[in-house]
Design an enzyme around this catalytic site. Sequence first.
Site, PDB file in Angstrom:
ATOM      1  NE  ARG A  86     -16.038 -23.212  -4.485  1.00 53.12           N
ATOM      2  CZ  ARG A  86     -16.615 -24.399  -4.618  1.00 53.12           C
ATOM      3  NH1 ARG A  86     -17.017 -25.063  -3.560  1.00 53.12           N
ATOM      4  NH2 ARG A  86     -16.789 -24.926  -5.805  1.00 53.12           N
ATOM      5  CG  HIS A  88     -24.834 -28.769  -7.146  1.00 54.40           C
ATOM      6  ND1 HIS A  88     -24.949 -30.102  -6.805  1.00 54.40           N
ATOM      7  CD2 HIS A  88     -23.694 -28.677  -7.865  1.00 54.40           C
ATOM      8  CE1 HIS A  88     -23.915 -30.777  -7.306  1.00 54.40           C
ATOM      9  NE2 HIS A  88     -23.141 -29.926  -7.961  1.00 54.40           N
ATOM     10  CD1 TRP A 101     -21.145 -26.673 -10.712  1.00 56.03           C
ATOM     11  CD2 TRP A 101     -20.234 -26.979 -12.738  1.00 56.03           C
ATOM     12  NE1 TRP A 101     -20.734 -27.992 -10.803  1.00 56.03           N
ATOM     13  CE2 TRP A 101     -20.172 -28.209 -12.036  1.00 56.03           C
ATOM     14  CE3 TRP A 101     -19.724 -26.929 -14.034  1.00 56.03           C
ATOM     15  CZ2 TRP A 101     -19.623 -29.363 -12.576  1.00 56.03           C
ATOM     16  CZ3 TRP A 101     -19.176 -28.092 -14.572  1.00 56.03           C
ATOM     17  CH2 TRP A 101     -19.133 -29.275 -13.850  1.00 56.03           C
ATOM     18  CD  GLU A 158     -17.045 -32.364  -4.298  1.00 60.59           C
ATOM     19  OE1 GLU A 158     -17.489 -31.827  -5.341  1.00 60.59           O
ATOM     20  OE2 GLU A 158     -16.330 -31.766  -3.490  1.00 60.59           O
ATOM     21  CD  GLU A 198     -21.561 -25.176  -4.485  1.00 62.01           C
ATOM     22  OE1 GLU A 198     -21.465 -25.537  -3.311  1.00 62.01           O
ATOM     23  OE2 GLU A 198     -20.768 -25.520  -5.385  1.00 62.01           O
ATOM     24  CE  LYS A 199     -30.716 -19.157  -4.333  1.00 59.83           C
ATOM     25  NZ  LYS A 199     -29.362 -18.558  -4.548  1.00 59.83           N
ATOM     26  CG  ASN A 255     -13.363 -28.875  -1.638  1.00 56.85           C
ATOM     27  OD1 ASN A 255     -13.619 -30.053  -1.398  1.00 56.85           O
ATOM     28  ND2 ASN A 255     -13.997 -28.178  -2.558  1.00 56.85           N
ATOM     29  CD  GLU A 256     -13.529 -29.916  -6.754  1.00 55.22           C
ATOM     30  OE1 GLU A 256     -13.772 -28.766  -7.144  1.00 55.22           O
ATOM     31  OE2 GLU A 256     -14.177 -30.913  -7.128  1.00 55.22           O
TER      32      GLU A 256
HETATM   33  C1  GAL Z   1     -16.923 -29.094  -6.572  1.00 52.20           C
HETATM   34  C2  GAL Z   1     -16.671 -28.592  -5.166  1.00 52.20           C
HETATM   35  C3  GAL Z   1     -17.914 -28.672  -4.293  1.00 52.20           C
HETATM   36  C4  GAL Z   1     -19.098 -28.161  -5.044  1.00 52.20           C
HETATM   37  C5  GAL Z   1     -19.257 -28.952  -6.323  1.00 52.20           C
HETATM   38  C6  GAL Z   1     -20.464 -28.551  -7.139  1.00 52.20           C
HETATM   39  O1  GAL Z   1     -16.053 -28.493  -7.458  1.00 52.20           O
HETATM   40  O2  GAL Z   1     -15.641 -29.315  -4.544  1.00 52.20           O
HETATM   41  O3  GAL Z   1     -17.676 -27.905  -3.118  1.00 52.20           O
HETATM   42  O4  GAL Z   1     -18.928 -26.818  -5.326  1.00 52.20           O
HETATM   43  O5  GAL Z   1     -18.137 -28.758  -7.126  1.00 52.20           O
HETATM   44  O6  GAL Z   1     -20.564 -29.302  -8.324  1.00 52.20           O
END
Ligand code: GAL
Length: 679
Positions: free
Chosen positions: A121, A369, A326, A318, A366-367, A159-160
């Site tokens: 992304r 997460h 991650w 978030e 991200e499954k 986003n970010e």
């Molecule tokens: C952020 C991001 C989200 C998601 C999240 C996971 O950096 O904006 O889309 O990836 O981390 O922790």
Amino acid sequence: MTARHPEPPTARFPAVPGLAYGGDYNPEQWPVATQIEDVELMQQAGVNLVSVGIFSWAMLEPREGEHDFGWLDAVLDRLHAGGIRVALATATASPPPWLTRHHPEILPELADGTVLGQGGRQAYAVSSPVFRDYALRMTRVMAERYGQHPAVALWHVDNELGCHVPHDYSENAAVAFRRWLEARYGTVEALDAAWGTAFWSQRYDSFDEVLPPRAAPTYANPTQQLDFARFSSDELLTHYRALRDVLREVTPHIPTTTNLMLSTGTKWMDYFSWAGDLDVVANDHYLRARDPEGHVELSFSADLTRGVAGGAPWILMEHSTSAVNWQPRNRTKAPGEMLRNSLAHVARGADAVMFFQWRQSAAGAEKYHSAMLPHAGTDTDVWRNTVALGDALRRLDPVKGSRVRADVALVFDYPAWWGAELDSHPTQDLRYADAVMAWYRQLWHRGVTVDVVPAGADLTGYRLVVVPTLYSVTDDAAERVAAAARSGASVLVTYFSGIVDEHDHVRLGGYPGAFRDLLGVRTEEFWPLDAGERLALDDGTTGGLWSEKTHLTGAEAVRTYAGGALDGLPAVTRHGVGSGAAWYVGTRLDDDAASRLTDALLTEAGVAPTVDALPAGVEVVRRHAAGPVDDAAAAFLFVLNHTAQDVTVPVTGVDLLTGGRAEGEVRVPAHGVAVVQEG
Ligand code: GAL
């Protein structure tokens, strides 16, 4: 060019009843039956705001110019029918594959020339005019289609920004960098002077010769590196502004934001300079599992976010209900931790608690997460925690709009961070965030609330001002610090501060340059230490990392070095200034020494902790409703017990979470939280 510290945002908070609660919602990953269930479960959990469409570009425009809005129309209608408001994204956070295939020139590059490709992304260069054009078009399409939809309460731009690609070294970036430099310097002669290009045959004859600091045989020009960092932050902001302007034009009634990453882990965006462009500040924060005091870093992040928001309520956009995906090892949150994390943000000024993400993905990167609704469904602790948090936030309705007040300011500056950690310095071991956290942690453990403010902020009214390792500083910002001392504050400045001006030119005549007169000391040489090496001080405490050969020029020595080459020279000094005092610390004090000094500073400054007799490991913060400063009835005391023992904290009032009354003290169970409306 971005003004360093524009006005704080006007805080147009999205219109939701009470505190906002929800998360990123990615319905396009699920069949319609699941989407229908989503709304029912959101209602059960008390969700009232979700972020939709962040990564939806490829689903909304599957082929260039061909839009498929049916699914999103249905999602927004369903959310609206369910009474849930939407933070709608511009959908531009990741270009669809057709775009990078047709226009590979929009891709960003690393310093070594590696082109970052599509497949993850954020594969775009914000300085690409082609990308900008596509992103603007998509934003306009979204604004025109959904700007009147009754569910939409907030715009979420991209986003970010800068999360994965804070620095792009592509040809697009080079062109934009030159434009930015021309605006900053006017003439190439001015650039040559600022960059000190008389050194190493670097003189430029025209802006066309200037490049981003791409991979080079040895150290790139430090001012070039700093200006590239400034440019890169500005360029991301410029992209935000361009998209925001379209939204303001088409939908002036809807506030706009983007999610920032304010923490000790994100270095490259100068968010204080972004603040004035956001209608409301939104932050994303993730705990670092390896850090046993991750909750203290969380508090710092929240205080920093409040600082960027100029004190106004902000959105926690978030965080995670449990593990992330991650980090090297992704730790599950312990019982009670998610509620404590959430309410710690609220305690420090958040009026919204949101997560990545609503429903845990079954596919994609991200499954693993965590989410509000996990793979295992509703018969899970994570889901029960989600429902319990919704309930807690409803009970905290009265807190909405109240503010945090602090007697202590900690000066935090992104360009100083960039500068302090440049290469070719006295030591490679200095970490700005560690220098900052060393003092923040001392104050946190004493229950002293801190405002994190930018360099150059007006410091009038603070009793204690902490200035850790402010390597670069403008004359104006240095004067603000001095003015605070003159008007009665105790000021603490620590090693490697005030060394250079904004161009990274050393302030000559002895360190710490800009603060030399204020502090009444003069350092002739730095004496960095080896890894693990310790220096003794005359009271038996120790320091590490750094020391200096310092002489008194008006200050008194509070601590001196004991033994070694600096034996007898000052390590900690105090200089009476006006009705205040300016303290200097020329080494990185170990905990014992830092603790003693903190006590001395708080006593001198007359700063009391939020409550007396605070048990160790317990966090307390007070929010005050608008009104007179001494209006105790309108105050809310947050007590977060990060320990495994039950604790009691002195306070009288009603615990909003339990409805019970606290007479003189509140008992907070191990790992638990209380929020007492005082009075
Ligand atoms: C952020 C991001 C989200 C998601 C999240 C996971 O950096 O904006 O889309 O990836 O981390 O922790």
